[in-house]
Design a protein around this motif. Structure first.
Motif, short mmCIF file in Angstrom:
data_model
loop_
_atom_site.label_atom_id
_atom_site.label_comp_id
_atom_site.label_asym_id
_atom_site.label_seq_id
_atom_site.Cartn_x
_atom_site.Cartn_y
_atom_site.Cartn_z
N LEU A 55 1.56 2.11 -3.55
CA LEU A 55 0.39 2.68 -4.08
C LEU A 55 0.14 4.05 -3.77
O LEU A 55 -0.13 4.91 -4.45
N GLN A 94 0.82 -1.35 0.07
CA GLN A 94 0.05 -0.06 0.17
C GLN A 94 0.99 1.35 0.11
O GLN A 94 0.38 2.41 -0.51
N ALA A 99 -4.24 -2.13 -3.43
CA ALA A 99 -3.03 -2.86 -3.58
C ALA A 99 -2.76 -4.17 -3.41
O ALA A 99 -2.12 -4.80 -3.94
N TYR A 110 -0.15 7.40 -6.17
CA TYR A 110 -1.35 8.08 -6.17
C TYR A 110 -1.00 9.65 -6.06
O TYR A 110 -1.48 10.43 -6.83
#
Length: 297
Positions: A64, A61, A99, A68
């Protein structure tokens, strides 16, 4: 060995897809308002497949989040709140689960390549990597549809309670206590903001931006205008309900006109070939002796 691997991957795909479809059918109205302990208990209560996906996303995560960026994360959080935080997912949990799906898609891609089916791996990786985004869009549409459906009835009851002599805020609190659904949830959020000192205008403007519903926008705009003009709130609500019901009827008509060509297309695709096959089968059966003699049967 290859057959066993294909069977395992097929079972994994079926289980994951079934969980995903169940998520997409969720109405998106459940919310959680708690600390990290509530979040952990929410994860522990998930189904085994989703627990596996969340575990896969636990380490991925961070990457990710960096992908973003702050601006897209704020936009994603806003979209999640507009969808009513479906499945109780906060921004952190959504990123973790997305994720996890991306990690799963990469694992499937590698496994399918190893057993000699790269095309299947590519298709499955594309589907699962974009699954959470599609699910969020579906949840957002479902919530907006529920809001558009329930708002006229909610405002009808609110107008009756206001006419009984209660103030607008007291009437709104009473109706919310006896009305279920996303409209009530949004109005409770609005009331909570007003208790914290936010003005009525700012609180309802935030509701309009959060819901992204044409009917909510009509309601908020008319409500704020009536407040500026000094129109009695009961009369204003009656006029708002009438306008929203008219808009709702037009929306239903537009949806029906868009659906009619799709229904005709589906009917043509399914019925015409079936009719042709049935007619050909009947003709062949009726003339079976002729065809038998022609082909030496």
């Amino acid at each position: 060995m290859t057959a066993l691997a294909i069977a395992f991957l097929s079972a994994l795909l079926v289980l994951t897809t079934a969980n995903g479809i169940r998520m997409m059918r969720d109405d998106g109205t459940e919310q959680i308002f708690g600390n990290s302990t509530d979040v952990v208990s929410n994860i522990d209560s998930q189904r085994p497949t989703l627990r596996l996906i969340d575990a896969l996303g636990l380490r991925a995560q961070r990457a990710l989040r960096r992908l973003y960026g702050p601006v897209r994360l704020r936009a994603l959080d806003k979209r999640l709140r507009s969808a009513g935080n479906p499945e109780g997912l906060t921004l952190d949990l959504f990123i973790q689960r997305e994720a996890g799906f991306i990690a799963l898609s990469l694992i499937l891609l590698i496994l399918f390549i190893l057993i000699g089916y790269p095309l299947y791996g590519l298709i499955s990786s594309l589907v699962f990597s974009g699954w959470m985004y599609l699910w969020l869009l579906q949840s957002l549409r479902a919530r907006q549809s529920a809001i558009d459906r329930d708002l006229p009835d909610f405002l009808d009851v609110l107008a009756v309670v206001v006419h009984s002599g209660l103030s607008f805020r007291s009437a709104l609190e009473r109706v919310c206590d006896n009305f279920d659904g996303p409209v009530s949830e949004e109005m409770l959020t609005t009331l909570h903001e007003m208790r914290l000192g936010v003005s009525r205008r700012d609180a309802f403007t935030a509701t309009k931006e959060r819901c992204r519903s044409e009917n909510i926008e009509t309601f908020v705009t008319a409500l704020l205008q009536s407040e500026e003009l000094g129109t009695p709130i009961g009369e204003a609500l009656a006029a708002i309900v009438k306008e929203i019901r008219r808009e709702r009827a037009q929306q239903v008509k537009r949806a029906a006109s868009k659906a009619q060509p799709k229904v005709s297309l589906v009917a043509s695709i399914t019925m015409v070939p079936g009719t042709i096959i049935l007619m050909m089968g009947g003709m062949l059966y009726a003339n079976r002796d002729v065809f038998s003699s022609l082909f030496g049967g």
